[in-house]
Motif scaffolding. Structure first.
Motif, PDB file in Angstrom:
ATOM      1  N   LEU A 171       1.055  -1.504  -0.463  1.00  0.00           N
ATOM      2  CA  LEU A 171       0.564  -0.017   0.298  1.00  0.00           C
ATOM      3  C   LEU A 171       1.010   1.345  -0.128  1.00  0.00           C
ATOM      4  O   LEU A 171       2.076   1.284   0.881  1.00  0.00           O
ATOM      5  N   HIS A 187      -6.995  -3.966   8.959  1.00  0.00           N
ATOM      6  CA  HIS A 187      -7.615  -4.595   7.398  1.00  0.00           C
ATOM      7  C   HIS A 187      -8.186  -6.019   7.889  1.00  0.00           C
ATOM      8  O   HIS A 187      -8.598  -6.363   8.555  1.00  0.00           O
ATOM      9  N   LYS A 191     -11.979  -3.528   3.358  1.00  0.00           N
ATOM     10  CA  LYS A 191     -11.469  -2.217   3.447  1.00  0.00           C
ATOM     11  C   LYS A 191      -9.962  -2.210   4.412  1.00  0.00           C
ATOM     12  O   LYS A 191      -9.670  -3.103   5.439  1.00  0.00           O
ATOM     13  N   SER A 207      -7.068   5.843   3.686  1.00  0.00           N
ATOM     14  CA  SER A 207      -8.464   4.933   3.422  1.00  0.00           C
ATOM     15  C   SER A 207      -7.670   4.147   1.981  1.00  0.00           C
ATOM     16  O   SER A 207      -8.126   4.276   1.063  1.00  0.00           O
ATOM     17  N   PHE A 208      -7.471   2.530   1.892  1.00  0.00           N
ATOM     18  CA  PHE A 208      -7.554   1.707   0.529  1.00  0.00           C
ATOM     19  C   PHE A 208      -8.714   1.004   0.834  1.00  0.00           C
ATOM     20  O   PHE A 208      -9.303  -0.179   1.589  1.00  0.00           O
ATOM     21  N   TRP A 221      -8.059  -0.863  -6.725  1.00  0.00           N
ATOM     22  CA  TRP A 221      -8.181   0.452  -5.173  1.00  0.00           C
ATOM     23  C   TRP A 221      -8.547   2.031  -4.972  1.00  0.00           C
ATOM     24  O   TRP A 221      -7.769   2.996  -5.609  1.00  0.00           O
ATOM     25  N   VAL A 223      -8.303   5.124  -3.277  1.00  0.00           N
ATOM     26  CA  VAL A 223      -7.296   5.620  -2.251  1.00  0.00           C
ATOM     27  C   VAL A 223      -8.217   6.691  -1.971  1.00  0.00           C
ATOM     28  O   VAL A 223      -7.973   7.719  -2.977  1.00  0.00           O
ATOM     29  N   ARG A 225      -6.682   9.788   1.121  1.00  0.00           N
ATOM     30  CA  ARG A 225      -6.186  10.415   1.909  1.00  0.00           C
ATOM     31  C   ARG A 225      -6.429  11.789   2.842  1.00  0.00           C
ATOM     32  O   ARG A 225      -6.227  12.404   1.981  1.00  0.00           O
TER      33      ARG A 225
END
Length: 744
Positions: A171, A187, A191, A207-208, A221, A223, A225
């Protein structure tokens, strides 16, 4: 000549003597066997209950001298506590055998796939079993040590392997590529969230979310931030498993962020959480992630969780624990229970349970500073890493949540606004905390018995006195057996009728039921008074002792009138909806299966017991006492009140106490006719849960040997004590009454 009379024989009839002795022996043996059976029940209950009050034990299993010259960042153990794994600073995972003949042997070393140098390390919540390496390129790699089970030659073999929750994908937390210095992650499902401090001292929340491309089917993914604003240094980071809360410890403050939405991470609360004249040195989340545990260098550990305040939901300090004073206190939590461990630089290990506020164990495990710690998934073993020594300890801590205070005092549970008496043994959630207060179900037992006795005692005693003293012998020979036959009715049938017929009837016609309970006694008294005013010629038509037959049509007519005017009363006084009126105007909750239903149904079951014993007691009063009173000029009522009832009082009291014992121990009626809600409320319109019903409901689903299972036996023991106390008091009072009135 007179004949001599035959001399009487003084020889003992051996047959009769044998029968007398055999009967005496049989009765004595039967009584002794009953007492032995009661004692066996008593001691068996104690035998099952006793383990829940045993102290926790910690025993050292083995010390393993590590042969690898490595710096280890984390440790863990598989479920059977046979193999331990140690995660090294270079991205390797060493597996050691810690049980059996080969204990202490290095089994294997596996390397984590890393695209960069390790600069930080973090662990997930214990139940997730995941670890992550922070790299010098701003990326994070998640890994989960796993084991493959095989049975070659019918021998169970565990083969270590590494699993990657994100399919070995790293990540990208920091797009600028700065090295990760500190971070925390979670995880869960699809999420992943990471909060990290970079080399340039920025704090980033990333957050992924995994999303499947509808055209290609590939997982992509999404993403988001957010940079967090932290004033001061960053000492420690935490994130809840569901990623809704993020915690940043900065000196003696804890920043709590609402991180449910990665694009709108907001400061939720700032905690000045250190104790007076002390500094924060560590923090951790309990199982369930609802409680934040904070350790101070003066040895005090505090528990914080969210409660309702005037400013909304906020974290508040709930309780604290005293631990050995240390500058390097570390906190660790179990997988599912609210147990936490403390370690320090002196090699000491502490074991605590938050909800019961129990200090379970404290002792020294090693002479070196404990650097890493891990507890087994079943909480039956733990690992301590001190320098180059791995120590394995056995944990015996089966019932940490059970203390006398937790069973009988108010307890402040996570998420509750205040301390409360709560029984809630199960839930669908793995992180659920069982609540085992016996107060609500003991209260429910007393409440059910009280309402049943309020209904049964007046009816049973009045009918017993009338039947024994006023009723004709012909009618008594019909009435008494009929009432006693009622006692043979299965209580499951009474409970079935109460739950499926009586409860809906009362709910639909509540005004009629209340009116019936009020009007029926008034109508009976009015009828009796009116009968006395009739001419003697009319009154003599009915034979003496048969007057109760006249009340049958009165009961039917009053019942019909009550139900006929129910709708009118509800519309006139309660706006057409009595339940809504009770809730909105009086603030009373109305449950369909409530105390009123239980009082009527269980009272119906108790009436035959009280009636039969009381009627026999009144009827057995010697006739010369009542005849002598009447001969001296007393009326029948004066004779009844001042002679008959006083003489029969021991038996009447015994009848009431026998009925109370029956009500306290009743199971099926309260099981089927109440909402089985373990609440503490005297309202007649709300239900309850009793000790007996609780045991019947939950025993089939409880795990044998568990805290739940043993506490149900404790509930049975409490019920046993209840009935024993009631019977003892009844016998004592009966003896006192007998001694007082035996001379009459």
């Amino acid at each position: 000549m007179t004949s001599n009379p035959q001399k009487p024989s003084f020889k003992t009839d051996r047959s009769r003597l044998f029968k007398d002795r055999f009967a005496q022996f049989g009765i004595t043996a039967g009584g002794v066997m009953v007492l032995v059976a009661l004692l066996l029940i008593f001691f068996y209950l104690l035998y099952v209950v006793q383990p829940i009050f045993e102290s926790a034990k910690v025993e050292k299993r083995i010390d393993i001298q590590l042969t690898q010259d490595k710096t280890y960042l984390g440790v863990g153990v598989e479920e059977q506590t046979e193999i331990a794994y140690l995660l090294g600073s270079q991205g390797s995972v060493d597996y050691y055998q810690i049980k059996g003949e080969n204990a202490g042997k290095l089994l294997d070393t596996l390397d984590v796939e890393l695209d960069g140098n390790v600069t930080a390390f973090a662990e997930s919540a214990p139940f997730l079993g995941q670890y992550a390496f922070g790299l010098d390129n701003g990326q994070v790699q998640l890994v989960k040590p796993m084991f493959t089970v095989s049975f070659p030659g019918n021998q169970r073999v565990l083969t270590p392997r590494l699993s990657y929750p994100l399919n070995a994908k790293q990540l990208i937390v920091d797009e600028q590529g700065q090295a990760i210095r500190k971070f925390a992650f979670s995880h869960f499902e699809d999420k992943t969230a990471v909060v990290a401090q970079t080399a340039d001292k920025r704090v980033i929340f990333a957050s992924f979310v995994a999303e499947e491309n509808m055209f290609t089917g590939e997982v992509e993914w999404a993403v988001e931030r957010t940079e967090l604003d932290i004033d001061g240094r960053v000492d420690e980071l935490l994130i809840s498993p569901d990623t809704s809360r993020t915690f940043v410890r900065s000196a003696n403050q804890v920043y709590v962020f609402d991180s449910r939405y990665a694009s709108e991470v907001e400061l939720f609360q700032l905690l000045a959480a250190n104790e007076e004249n002390a500094n924060l040195v560590d923090m951790n989340l309990l199982a369930g992630a609802n409680s934040l545990m904070l350790a101070n260098d003066n040895g005090e550990v505090s528990q914080w969780f969210e409660v309702n305040t005037d400013d909304g939901r906020q974290f508040a300090k709930i309780r604290s624990f005293e631990t050995p004073k240390s500058k390097q206190v570390k906190l660790f939590s179990e997988y599912y229970r609210r147990t936490f461990f403390t370690t320090n630089e002196n090699g000491q290990l502490g074991l605590y349970y938050t909800t019961s506020e129990a200090h379970l164990w404290q002792g020294k495990i090693t002479d070196k500073a404990v650097q890493k710690f891990a507890v087994a998934p079943r909480a039956n073993a733990a690992l301590l890493l001190a320098d180059d020594t791995l120590t394995v300890v056995e944990l015996h801590n089966e019932h940490p949540e059970v203390t006398w205070s937790a069973l009988w005092q108010e307890v402040w549970y996570e998420g509750y606004p205040e301390p409360a008496y709560t029984w809630q043994s199960t839930s669908a959630s793995d992180d659920f905390e069982s609540k085992f207060s016996l107060v609500p179900i003991s209260f429910g037992t007393i409440k059910a018995a009280l309402y049943a006795m309020l209904f049964a005692v007046p009816i049973a005693l009045a009918s017993a006195i009338y039947t024994a003293y006023f009723m004709s012998s012909e009618l008594r020979r019909v009435v008494k057996p009929t009432v006693e036959i009622m006692e043979a009715l299965p209580t499951v049938i009474l409970g079935f009728l109460a739950g499926l017929w009586l409860a809906p009837l009362i709910e639909t016609h509540l005004p009629a039921v209340v009116a019936l309970l009020v009007l029926l006694p008034i109508a009976m008294i009015a009828t009796a008074f009116g009968w006395t005013k009739l001419p003697a010629k009319v009154r003599h038509v009915v034979p003496e002792g048969w007057h109760s037959i006249l009340l049958i049509p009165v009961v039917l007519i009053v019942g019909w009138i009550s139900f006929a005017m129910s709708a009118g009363i509800e519309s006139w006084l309660f706006g057409g909806n009595v339940r809504q009126y009770l809730t909105n105007e009086l603030g009373l909750t109305f449950d369909q299966r409530n105390s009123l239903v239980v009082g009527i149904a269980m009272g119906f079951a108790v009436i035959p017991t009280i009636f039969s014993i009381a009627e026999d007691a009144v009827f057995s009063v010697p006739k010369h006492l009542s005849n002598g009173s009447l001969a001296l000029g007393a009326t029948q009522w004066q004779t009844l009140v001042r002679v008959v009832l006083l003489t029969a009082s021991p038996g009447i009291f015994s009848a009431v106490m026998m009925g109370l014992g029956r009500a306290v121990g009743e199971t099926m009626i309260v099981l089927m006719a109440t909402g089985n809600t373990p609440i503490m409320d005297w309202s007649i319109f709300q239900g309850m849960r009793t000790l007996a019903a609780n045991i019947a409901v939950e025993m089939p689903e409880s795990e044998v040997g568990s805290s739940h299972y043993r506490i149900l036996f404790l509930a049975a023991f409490v019920l046993f004590i209840f009935t024993f106390v009631f019977n003892t008091v009844a016998e004592f009072v009966r003896q006192q009454l007998r001694e007082k009135y035996s001379s009459m």
